[in-house]
Design a protein around this motif. Sequence first.
Motif, PDB file in Angstrom:
ATOM      1  N   ILE A  43     -27.935 -23.254 -21.030  1.00  0.00           N
ATOM      2  CA  ILE A  43     -28.448 -23.597 -19.695  1.00  0.00           C
ATOM      3  C   ILE A  43     -27.403 -24.392 -18.919  1.00  0.00           C
ATOM      4  O   ILE A  43     -27.153 -24.133 -17.736  1.00  0.00           O
ATOM      5  CB  ILE A  43     -29.764 -24.391 -19.821  1.00  0.00           C
ATOM      6  N   GLY A  44     -26.773 -25.355 -19.579  1.00  0.00           N
ATOM      7  CA  GLY A  44     -25.750 -26.166 -18.917  1.00  0.00           C
ATOM      8  C   GLY A  44     -24.535 -25.355 -18.510  1.00  0.00           C
ATOM      9  O   GLY A  44     -23.971 -25.574 -17.437  1.00  0.00           O
ATOM     10  N   MET A  94     -15.717 -31.283 -16.327  1.00  0.00           N
ATOM     11  CA  MET A  94     -16.977 -31.618 -15.666  1.00  0.00           C
ATOM     12  C   MET A  94     -18.125 -30.800 -16.237  1.00  0.00           C
ATOM     13  O   MET A  94     -19.244 -31.295 -16.371  1.00  0.00           O
ATOM     14  CB  MET A  94     -16.863 -31.399 -14.166  1.00  0.00           C
ATOM     15  N   ALA A  95     -17.866 -29.551 -16.585  1.00  0.00           N
ATOM     16  CA  ALA A  95     -18.899 -28.701 -17.157  1.00  0.00           C
ATOM     17  C   ALA A  95     -19.360 -29.243 -18.507  1.00  0.00           C
ATOM     18  O   ALA A  95     -20.561 -29.277 -18.790  1.00  0.00           O
ATOM     19  CB  ALA A  95     -18.387 -27.270 -17.306  1.00  0.00           C
ATOM     20  N   THR A  96     -18.431 -29.692 -19.326  1.00  0.00           N
ATOM     21  CA  THR A  96     -18.799 -30.246 -20.629  1.00  0.00           C
ATOM     22  C   THR A  96     -19.609 -31.526 -20.458  1.00  0.00           C
ATOM     23  O   THR A  96     -20.565 -31.760 -21.195  1.00  0.00           O
ATOM     24  CB  THR A  96     -17.544 -30.501 -21.476  1.00  0.00           C
ATOM     25  N   SER A 137     -21.478 -22.980 -14.207  1.00  0.00           N
ATOM     26  CA  SER A 137     -20.885 -21.804 -13.580  1.00  0.00           C
ATOM     27  C   SER A 137     -21.410 -21.628 -12.160  1.00  0.00           C
ATOM     28  O   SER A 137     -20.655 -21.307 -11.242  1.00  0.00           O
ATOM     29  CB  SER A 137     -21.196 -20.564 -14.421  1.00  0.00           C
ATOM     30  N   TRP A 138     -22.706 -21.840 -11.973  1.00  0.00           N
ATOM     31  CA  TRP A 138     -23.312 -21.716 -10.645  1.00  0.00           C
ATOM     32  C   TRP A 138     -22.754 -22.772  -9.690  1.00  0.00           C
ATOM     33  O   TRP A 138     -22.534 -22.500  -8.510  1.00  0.00           O
ATOM     34  CB  TRP A 138     -24.828 -21.844 -10.764  1.00  0.00           C
TER      35      TRP A 138
END
Length: 109
Positions: A63-64, A77-79, A69-70
């Motif tokens: 989900i994260g 930052m994604a992690t 990605s969205w």
Amino acid sequence: MSQEIFALIELFNAWFGGAATTMIGALVGRLMWHTNEVRKMRRKFFGKELFWEIPIAVGMALIGAALASWLTLEQPMATGLIAALADLGPRGSEVLFMRWFAAKLDRQD
């Protein structure tokens, strides 16, 4: 390694790759939540509940990663987003989403 590494996440990315770093972030997020529950004396640290955190971490990582990605977030930052969502868990993420969605609906009225 030929590239310069300035952060722990960059080191994990260099050693393991992005997918493994994502899973490490999600597992650390769930471990933070589990440790908080242990500190509140709601569960034992090495209890059977610890095994139920693995599928939750995997789900929250998926989900994260989709949310990152969205939002077009780069890897560090994604992690961080994935670890934060894993710490919140499914219920905390649902509450956060519902508050955001309700505020968005209120702005449209």
